[in-house]
Design an enzyme around this catalytic site. Structure first.
Site, PDB file in Angstrom:
ATOM      1  NE  ARG A  56      -3.676 -10.857   1.158  1.00 21.77           N
ATOM      2  CZ  ARG A  56      -3.704 -10.096   0.201  1.00 21.77           C
ATOM      3  NH1 ARG A  56      -2.542  -9.239  -0.262  1.00 21.77           N
ATOM      4  NH2 ARG A  56      -4.681  -9.460  -0.751  1.00 21.77           N
ATOM      5  CG  HIS A  58      -1.600  -4.558   2.580  1.00 23.74           C
ATOM      6  ND1 HIS A  58      -2.239  -5.000   2.596  1.00 23.74           N
ATOM      7  CD2 HIS A  58      -1.795  -4.491   1.135  1.00 23.74           C
ATOM      8  CE1 HIS A  58      -2.211  -6.036   2.119  1.00 23.74           C
ATOM      9  NE2 HIS A  58      -2.613  -5.642   0.729  1.00 23.74           N
TER      10      HIS A  58
END
Ligand code: NAP
Ligand code: GLV
Length: 306
Positions: free
Chosen positions: A221, A269
């Protein structure tokens, strides 16, 4: 049994149809405000209004591995929260991280620059022994990544909260083991969940403890990393580079300095994508087992945060 589906940034229809086909005995539909109360939910980043509307839920099945966004919400009090357990992600993560490590280790970006100038030139082979890779997080994804790297004969170290024993991996654990883990690591891979304990864990103080010429791979993250500290350490020559797949703000804003930094590689991502068929099959199996009172894997400890 009634199941409601709420996926904030993807179309719900294929998920509804897929889950309905996998669980013909259930009534599956997309959540709308004021929808009838459901027993279970399949979600990705639902709004707070969804939780407020469905306080009776018995189980919430997340269509991703990370539950940090979900745990920020006021969740239905009795709902068990269940994360995806691999579902085709670990092999993707292993190939992505091995690619990033090998690209750096074999200087493939430098060869690409040579190629652009039609230049045929060799670089001195580097030794794997000089590139120990440290994987933070030895869970479902971290273990698979660590073992894939070990298969390429990199020295691999791993760090987790509780002590772990992973074949071919030198394991460290807890706060007590963190400094030793960092001190012997040159390429640092982050595969931790985002929790109060791990937010900002890659910062000036910790990244400065890596072996000289450290390289950072963040596939967990964005908030695990302090962006300004990374850029400063790269510009000071303390770190050699970084491959970043996750960011504090996604999509990464066009003006963010990561995009143009010559030592940073950015991907959107995408290191381990949720695969719809595998995920639906896993969630359907768990809903059936859970509703029969059987134990299931991937239940999140809300206090711990993962
Ligand atoms: P997991 O199975 O829950 O594993 C988490 C690991 O982190 C465990 O080994 C755990 O230690 C360790 N850990 C947690 N808190 C820690 C702490 N304070 N100190 C040291 N170790 C700690 O999770 P996973 O399925 O491998 O997924 C990891 C993360 O990857 C997800 O949470 C998500 O954020 C990210 N992810 C990213 C993508 C992408 O496309 N970029 C895709 C999927 C997932 P213990 O073993 O002691 O519990
Ligand atoms: C993706 O980032 C996930 O958590 O599954």
């Amino acid at each position: 049994m009634r199941i409601t589906v709420c996926c904030s940034d993807t179309k719900a229809a294929p998920w509804v149809d897929g889950l309905q086909a996998a669980l013909p005995e259930a009534e599956v539909s997309e959540w709308q405000p004021g929808a009838p109360p459901a027993d279970y939910a399949m979600v990705w980043s639902p709004p707070q209004a969804f939780c407020d509307d469905q306080p009776q839920l018995k189980g919430i099945f997340n269509t991703g591995a990370g539950v940090d966004a979900l745990l920020k919400l006021r969740l239905p009090p009795d709902a068990v929260v269940v994360r995806l357990d691999d579902a085709g992600m670990s092999v993707q993560m292993a190939e992505f991280v091995c690619h990033a490590v090998i690209r750096h280790f074999r200087e493939l970006d430098a060869y690409a620059r040579d190629e652009a100038q039609s230049r045929w030139g060799f670089r001195k082979p580097r030794l794997r022994a000089d590139f120990p890779v440290g994987v933070m997080g030895l869970g479902v994804l971290g273990q698979r990544v660590a073992q894939a790297l070990a298969a390429f004969e990199f020295p691999v170290r791993g760090w987790s909260r509780r002590a772990r024993d992973v074949a071919g991996v030198q394991c460290f654990s807890g706060d007590a083991g963190f400094a030793d883990f960092l001190a012997g690591t040159r390429v640092l891979v982050c595969l931790l969940p985002l929790t109060d304990d791990t937010r900002g864990i890659m910062n000036r103080a910790t990244l400065s403890q890596l072996l000289p010429g450290g390289y950072v791979i963040n596939v967990a993250r964005g908030a695990h990393l302090v962006d300004e500290d990374l850029i400063a350490l790269l510009d000071e020559g303390r770190l050699a580079g970084a491959a970043l797949d996750v960011f504090r703000i996604e999509p990464l804003p066009t003006e963010h300095p990561f995009w143009a930094h010559p030592k940073i590689t950015v991907t959107p991502h995408t290191s381990a994508r949720t695969l719809r068929e595998e995920s639906i099959a896993q969630i359907a199996g768990k809903i059936r087992a859970f509703s029969r009172g059987e134990p299931i894997v991937g239940v999140v400890d809300r206090q711990r945060g993962y």
